[in-house]
Scaffold this motif. Structure first.
Motif, mmCIF file in Angstrom:
data_model
loop_
_atom_site.group_PDB
_atom_site.id
_atom_site.type_symbol
_atom_site.label_atom_id
_atom_site.label_comp_id
_atom_site.label_asym_id
_atom_site.label_seq_id
_atom_site.Cartn_x
_atom_site.Cartn_y
_atom_site.Cartn_z
ATOM 1 N N PHE A 58 3.577 1.160 0.471
ATOM 2 C CA PHE A 58 4.231 0.097 -0.298
ATOM 3 C C PHE A 58 3.356 -1.156 -0.421
ATOM 4 C CE2 PHE A 58 8.158 2.024 1.898
ATOM 5 C CZ PHE A 58 8.238 3.050 0.955
ATOM 6 N N GLU A 59 2.095 -1.049 -0.031
ATOM 7 C CA GLU A 59 1.226 -2.223 0.051
ATOM 8 C C GLU A 59 1.140 -2.998 -1.257
ATOM 9 O OE1 GLU A 59 -3.397 -3.345 1.272
ATOM 10 O OE2 GLU A 59 -2.726 -1.259 1.241
ATOM 11 N N SER A 60 1.086 -2.303 -2.382
ATOM 12 C CA SER A 60 0.923 -2.987 -3.667
ATOM 13 C C SER A 60 2.136 -3.834 -4.033
ATOM 14 C CB SER A 60 0.653 -1.972 -4.780
ATOM 15 O OG SER A 60 1.771 -1.106 -4.969
ATOM 16 N N LYS A 61 3.265 -3.603 -3.371
ATOM 17 C CA LYS A 61 4.486 -4.356 -3.658
ATOM 18 C C LYS A 61 4.707 -5.513 -2.687
ATOM 19 C CE LYS A 61 5.884 -1.641 -7.057
ATOM 20 N NZ LYS A 61 4.772 -0.693 -7.092
ATOM 21 N N TYR A 62 3.880 -5.588 -1.637
ATOM 22 C CA TYR A 62 4.042 -6.660 -0.663
ATOM 23 C C TYR A 62 3.371 -7.941 -1.153
ATOM 24 C CZ TYR A 62 5.422 -3.039 2.741
ATOM 25 O OH TYR A 62 6.052 -2.014 3.393
ATOM 26 N N GLY A 63 3.930 -9.086 -0.736
ATOM 27 C CA GLY A 63 3.298 -10.366 -1.004
ATOM 28 C C GLY A 63 2.196 -10.635 0.008
ATOM 29 N N LYS A 64 1.598 -11.816 -0.063
ATOM 30 C CA LYS A 64 0.488 -12.156 0.825
ATOM 31 C C LYS A 64 0.944 -12.778 2.140
ATOM 32 C CE LYS A 64 -2.845 -12.867 -2.918
ATOM 33 N NZ LYS A 64 -3.783 -13.831 -3.567
ATOM 34 N N GLY A 65 2.228 -13.158 2.217
ATOM 35 C CA GLY A 65 2.658 -13.938 3.371
ATOM 36 C C GLY A 65 3.371 -13.182 4.460
ATOM 37 N N GLY A 66 3.652 -11.880 4.273
ATOM 38 C CA GLY A 66 4.397 -11.098 5.255
ATOM 39 C C GLY A 66 3.507 -10.119 5.995
ATOM 40 N N PHE A 67 3.722 -8.826 5.750
ATOM 41 C CA PHE A 67 2.913 -7.800 6.408
ATOM 42 C C PHE A 67 1.424 -8.032 6.183
ATOM 43 C CE2 PHE A 67 6.845 -5.095 5.739
ATOM 44 C CZ PHE A 67 7.173 -5.002 7.082
ATOM 45 N N LEU A 68 1.037 -8.387 4.959
ATOM 46 C CA LEU A 68 -0.379 -8.528 4.638
ATOM 47 C C LEU A 68 -0.994 -9.748 5.323
ATOM 48 C CD1 LEU A 68 -0.541 -7.452 0.886
ATOM 49 C CD2 LEU A 68 -0.926 -6.097 2.957
ATOM 50 N N ARG A 69 -0.204 -10.784 5.574
ATOM 51 C CA ARG A 69 -0.731 -11.902 6.350
ATOM 52 C C ARG A 69 -1.036 -11.459 7.777
ATOM 53 N NH1 ARG A 69 2.192 -17.678 8.041
ATOM 54 N NH2 ARG A 69 0.378 -18.473 9.189
ATOM 55 N N LEU A 70 -0.129 -10.702 8.351
ATOM 56 C CA LEU A 70 -0.361 -10.203 9.712
ATOM 57 C C LEU A 70 -1.613 -9.327 9.756
ATOM 58 C CD1 LEU A 70 3.278 -9.198 10.770
ATOM 59 C CD2 LEU A 70 2.042 -11.289 11.357
ATOM 60 N N ILE A 71 -1.790 -8.489 8.728
ATOM 61 C CA ILE A 71 -2.938 -7.587 8.686
ATOM 62 C C ILE A 71 -4.239 -8.347 8.433
ATOM 63 C CG2 ILE A 71 -4.019 -5.731 7.340
ATOM 64 C CD1 ILE A 71 -1.181 -4.598 6.915
#
Length: 555
Positions: A58-71
């Motif tokens: 689901f990465e393409s649907k995530y914003g920059k401030g949640g899961f992707l910020r942690l990553i």
């Protein structure tokens, strides 16, 4: 400044700061000295039933401030696994926070047959305490069946009980077990007609005023709205069709398809309990966690506090709709926004760079077996009635009685040891005889006896996972492993519990103060989280921990 005078002043400053337990940075040219470089707050996030591939699928649907910020700003362990069986919620949360497996912490399932008192018990159930915040028995909970300490307990001991610990979850066990034995509070959600946050007299005799006010506002009622996809459903190409034969759905709605009118469905689906099985259950948790941060003044001084947050609605949605559903995808897209909301609040209330977060899961989940069948992957459903009939016939034919089996649950067989002694039979002989019988049954892959688990040391494979989950005092006499993707469950929705990758492979993200940026494909285990946090805080490891710290993650 004279170097000797500077050194003398520096020693005095550091000694004073140490005595007051505050953080001070002294800068002279290129010299930087840090005293007490611990995070002010450790936030543990457990996402119930989160497979690792939900991060990537689901990465393409995530914003920059949640899961992707942690990553992107933290450390991502991409090959993290549970190292025991069974992969259930209770054992999962206990293992994350104790650094131990059920072999040591004793939480062998969500509920299990207790052979010492001859009845089934619940992992967090405690009849010796009273409900607080509800007149129902839903508050009669404590961590008394968890035999070891959590890292939150060790932090409380290290700080002379000054560092706070608060647990928050929709599920009681998701709040109680992570918070540990010494927690200031653990809160969970009581649905039905109440829609309130409750606790137990194990922690307090009355709810704090801020919790009473939170409940009085009935803020959860705003989530009884229409649950539709956050984005155009046609863009949800990472999940299956919305209308299919593999999902459960809700009473009162003919098809398991978006949108869902939650206000209209409430009465047919146990009132506020309905929200637990929607993406909005996670919003309720974030709301309450943010309130707890503010009202409990978490992370407001130099003494480290611990906030244990468990998002449970992902599990309810997965069980109902299955791994490949549009509902699961939308739930994770919305959870990403909840993670972002929580991180933003931590930035404001505690301060950027002043807190540490880890995110993981308590288990994964299997794709719906009927769906796997439809794409020619071996999978299916166990015929427990047939197996019970076969075992009964064997016992009567071989021993002339069916009284030798006391209980069958959690893929274990508990024998009636009193009856075995009365009949002057040998326990290990009966164990082996039953194993040799059931291994011939449909979809039984392996079976091992308690005697084998107690006398043989395994170093790899499914046998090691069984042994790590085997508690000699609490586990059964015979442990059964079934074929991959064969489950004891309804024909819609997903479940979990095995030692296979779909159940063991879960995310492990670290972020914030003291954490390096990076990633690793090296295999890690869930029992390494608590020792890592303990090492970061400079405190004792939980007393039953078997995992080793993840050195590469720490700055």
């Amino acid at each position: 400044m004279n170097k000797f005078l500077y050194a003398f002043i520096l020693v005095l400053v550091c000694a004073s700061c140490s005595a007051q337990n505050v953080t001070t940075t002294v800068v002279e040219k290129d010299v930087v000295v840090h005293n007490n470089d611990k995070p002010k707050l450790v936030v543990g996030i457990v996402v119930d039933q989160m497979r690792y591939d939900y991060l990537t699928r689901f990465e393409s649907k995530y914003g920059k401030g949640g899961f992707l910020r942690l990553i992107n700003e933290g450390f991502n362990f991409k090959n993290n696994h549970f190292n025991y069986i069974p992969t259930y919620t209770g054992p999962g949360h206990a293992s994350v926070y104790t650094g131990a497996t059920p072999k040591n912490h004793g939480v062998i399932a969500n509920s299990w047959y207790d052979k010492t008192i001859d009845k089934r018990v619940y992992c967090a159930g405690d009849d010796s305490v009273q409900s607080v915040g509800t007149t129902s028995s839903a508050g009669q909970m404590s961590p008394h069946r968890m035999k070891t300490t959590s890292f939150a307990d060790e932090n409380r001991l290290f700080t002379q009980m000054k560092g706070k610990t608060i647990g928050v979850s929709i599920k009681d066990r998701g709040a109680v077990l992570p918070a540990g034995h010494t927690a200031n509070a653990a809160y969970w959600f009581q649905g039905k007609e109440e829609g309130n946050w409750i606790t137990s007299s194990f922690y307090m005799n009355d709810l704090p005023e801020w919790v009473k006010e939170f409940n009085k506002e009935k803020s959860v009622a705003k989530y009884l709205t229409t649950w539709d996809t956050m984005y155009d459903i046609d863009t949800y190409t990472e999940s299956g069709s919305d209308l299919n034969a593999f999902e459960g759905g809700f009473k009162g709605k003919e098809t398991a398809t978006f949108p869902y009118d939650l206000a209209a469905l409430k009465e047919s689906n146990n009132g506020y309990d309905l929200l637990k099985s929607t993406a909005y259950g996670n919003s309720i948790v974030t709301d309450f966690a943010i309130a707890a941060i503010k009202e409990e003044q978490l992370g407001k001084d130099a003494i480290t506090d611990v906030l244990a947050v468990s998002y449970s609605s992902t599990d309810y949605v997965g069980h109902n709709f299955g791994v490949n559903s549009k509902e699961v995808q939308d739930t994770y897209i919305r959870l990403d926004k909840e993670i972002e909301r929580l991180l933003n609040e931590l930035d404001i209330k505690v301060g950027k760079g002043q807190y540490t977060v880890f995110l993981t899961a308590d288990h994964g989940a299997v794709d719906v077996p009927s769906y796997l069948n439809s794409v020619n992957i071996p999978a299916g459903y166990l015929d427990n009635d047939k197996a019970k009939e076969q075992l009964t016939m064997f016992l009567v034919k071989t021993y002339g009685t069916t009284d030798l089996v006391k209980n069958v649950s959690n893929n274990q067989i508990f024998l009636n040891r009193t009856k075995i002694t009365e009949l002057k039979l040998d326990l290990s002989d009966i164990q082996e005889a039953i194993i040799n019988e059931i291994i011939t049954y449909d979809n039984v892959d392996k079976a091992y006896s308690a005697t084998t688990m107690s006398t043989t040391s395994f170093s790899y494979g499914i046998e090691l996972l069984l042994q790590n989950g085997f508690n000699q005092k609490r586990s059964g006499d015979i442990l059964i492993i079934y074929d991959p993707a064969y489950i004891s469950y309804g024909r819609t929705g997903s479940t979990h519990g095995s030692g296979l990758n779909y159940d063991t492979h879960v995310p492990l993200l670290f972020f914030g103060k003291g954490i390096n940026q990076g990633s690793s494909f090296e295999k890690t285990t869930i029992t390494q989280i608590a020792p890592t946090i303990s090492a970061l805080l400079g405190i004792s490891f939980p007393n039953g921990a078997t995992g080793q710290p993840l050195i590469e993650v720490m700055d």
